[in-house]
Scaffold this motif. Structure first.
Motif, PDB file in Angstrom:
ATOM      1  N   SER A   1       0.859  -1.190   0.000  1.00  0.00           N
ATOM      2  CA  SER A   1       0.000   0.000   0.000  1.00  0.00           C
ATOM      3  C   SER A   1       0.891   1.234   0.000  1.00  0.00           C
ATOM      4  O   SER A   1       1.920   1.259   0.675  1.00  0.00           O
ATOM      5  CB  SER A   1      -0.913   0.013   1.223  1.00  0.00           C
ATOM      6  N   VAL A   2       0.473   2.231  -0.751  1.00  0.00           N
ATOM      7  CA  VAL A   2       1.240   3.472  -0.830  1.00  0.00           C
ATOM      8  C   VAL A   2       0.290   4.654  -0.677  1.00  0.00           C
ATOM      9  O   VAL A   2      -0.912   4.541  -0.919  1.00  0.00           O
ATOM     10  CB  VAL A   2       1.992   3.591  -2.176  1.00  0.00           C
ATOM     11  N   ALA A   3       0.835   5.773  -0.282  1.00  0.00           N
ATOM     12  CA  ALA A   3       0.074   7.024  -0.260  1.00  0.00           C
ATOM     13  C   ALA A   3       0.375   7.746  -1.564  1.00  0.00           C
ATOM     14  O   ALA A   3       1.543   7.953  -1.907  1.00  0.00           O
ATOM     15  CB  ALA A   3       0.491   7.874   0.937  1.00  0.00           C
TER      16      ALA A   3
ATOM     17  N   GLN B   1      -3.889   9.876  -0.414  1.00  0.00           N
ATOM     18  CA  GLN B   1      -4.894   8.813  -0.343  1.00  0.00           C
ATOM     19  C   GLN B   1      -4.225   7.447  -0.533  1.00  0.00           C
ATOM     20  O   GLN B   1      -3.354   7.272  -1.376  1.00  0.00           O
ATOM     21  CB  GLN B   1      -5.958   9.021  -1.425  1.00  0.00           C
ATOM     22  N   GLN B   2      -4.633   6.460   0.244  1.00  0.00           N
ATOM     23  CA  GLN B   2      -4.024   5.133   0.175  1.00  0.00           C
ATOM     24  C   GLN B   2      -4.419   4.402  -1.100  1.00  0.00           C
ATOM     25  O   GLN B   2      -5.582   4.388  -1.507  1.00  0.00           O
ATOM     26  CB  GLN B   2      -4.437   4.291   1.382  1.00  0.00           C
TER      27      GLN B   2
ATOM     28  N   ASP C   1      -3.978   0.549  -2.650  1.00  0.00           N
ATOM     29  CA  ASP C   1      -3.582  -0.832  -2.376  1.00  0.00           C
ATOM     30  C   ASP C   1      -3.228  -1.522  -3.682  1.00  0.00           C
ATOM     31  O   ASP C   1      -4.035  -1.567  -4.620  1.00  0.00           O
ATOM     32  CB  ASP C   1      -4.721  -1.586  -1.675  1.00  0.00           C
TER      33      ASP C   1
ATOM     34  N   ALA D   1      -8.446   1.953  -4.602  1.00  0.00           N
ATOM     35  CA  ALA D   1      -8.357   3.225  -3.880  1.00  0.00           C
ATOM     36  C   ALA D   1      -9.728   3.885  -3.885  1.00  0.00           C
ATOM     37  O   ALA D   1     -10.660   3.422  -4.543  1.00  0.00           O
ATOM     38  CB  ALA D   1      -7.323   4.151  -4.515  1.00  0.00           C
TER      39      ALA D   1
END
Length: 201
Positions: free
Chosen positions: A30-32, A48-49, A51, A71
């Motif tokens: 997961s990244v922002a 916003q995250q 996945d 997302a």
């Protein structure tokens, strides 16, 4: 599933797969979002995250990436300008070719090849492995932008705003204005009593 941790959020390391046709690796992380992914109207906002799930397969031409990004996109309704959110789940598949097998040693302008197995042409975009690294940013961005609604609405039957006063019509279904056609306004004035009429009375 292998947890993927990279300083560059969209980059994956293919070191275990390069030049080994038939080998496979699965990643999940997961990244922002480091920047807006979408349009001025709706998109995955900064922070916003997102996945990610990706399967990497080594083939003769390079490494095939097949994955899913999930997302929540947010924006505004184009009819009533209220905030809205939409859950996204987009899929993608792209071939990242070895430099010597790519049509060009750099990407050329044009839409990306979706299946990841076709021979690229000058009108298509070729993705190339940089050393042992694959940068999925453009792949994810293209998939998200394609999936986003062109004109997002908070609901299919949103009535929008009043063209006269800007009131949100969904909040007041009976909202209306008594408007006299300007072509009849002169006659409406004649129908009312005048000063002379009052004096006669």
């Amino acid at each position: 599933m292998v947890t993927h941790e990279q300083e560059r959020v969209w980059v994956v390391d293919t070191r275990e797969l390069v030049r080994r046709p038939g080998s496979m690796k699965e990643l999940a992380w997961s990244v922002a979002a480091p920047e807006l992914i979408g349009t001025d109207v709706i998109g995955i906002q900064v922070g916003q995250q997102v996945d990610m799930e990706v399967r990497l397969e080594s083939v003769v031409e390079g490494v095939l990436a097949t994955g899913t990004a999930r997302a929540t996109a947010s924006g505004v309704c184009v009819r009533c300008l209220e905030d809205l959110e939409e859950d996204l789940e987009v899929s993608f598949q792209e071939l990242f070719a070895y430099p010597e097998r790519a049509a060009h040693h750099h990407k050329v302008a044009g839409p990306p090849a979706r299946k990841g197995t076709e021979t690229p042409t000058d009108e298509e975009e070729q993705y190339v492995i940089d050393g042992d690294l694959m940068d999925l940013e453009e792949v994810v961005r293209d998939a998200v932008v394609t999936a986003l609604p062109y004109q997002p609405v908070c609901r299919d039957d949103c009535p929008g705003l009043c063209s006269l006063c800007g009131a949100r019509l969904a909040d007041d279904p009976d909202h209306h204005h008594d408007v006299i056609d300007p072509r009849w306004s002169a006659l409406a004035g004649m129908a009312g009593p005048t000063d002379d009429d009052e004096k006669r009375i």
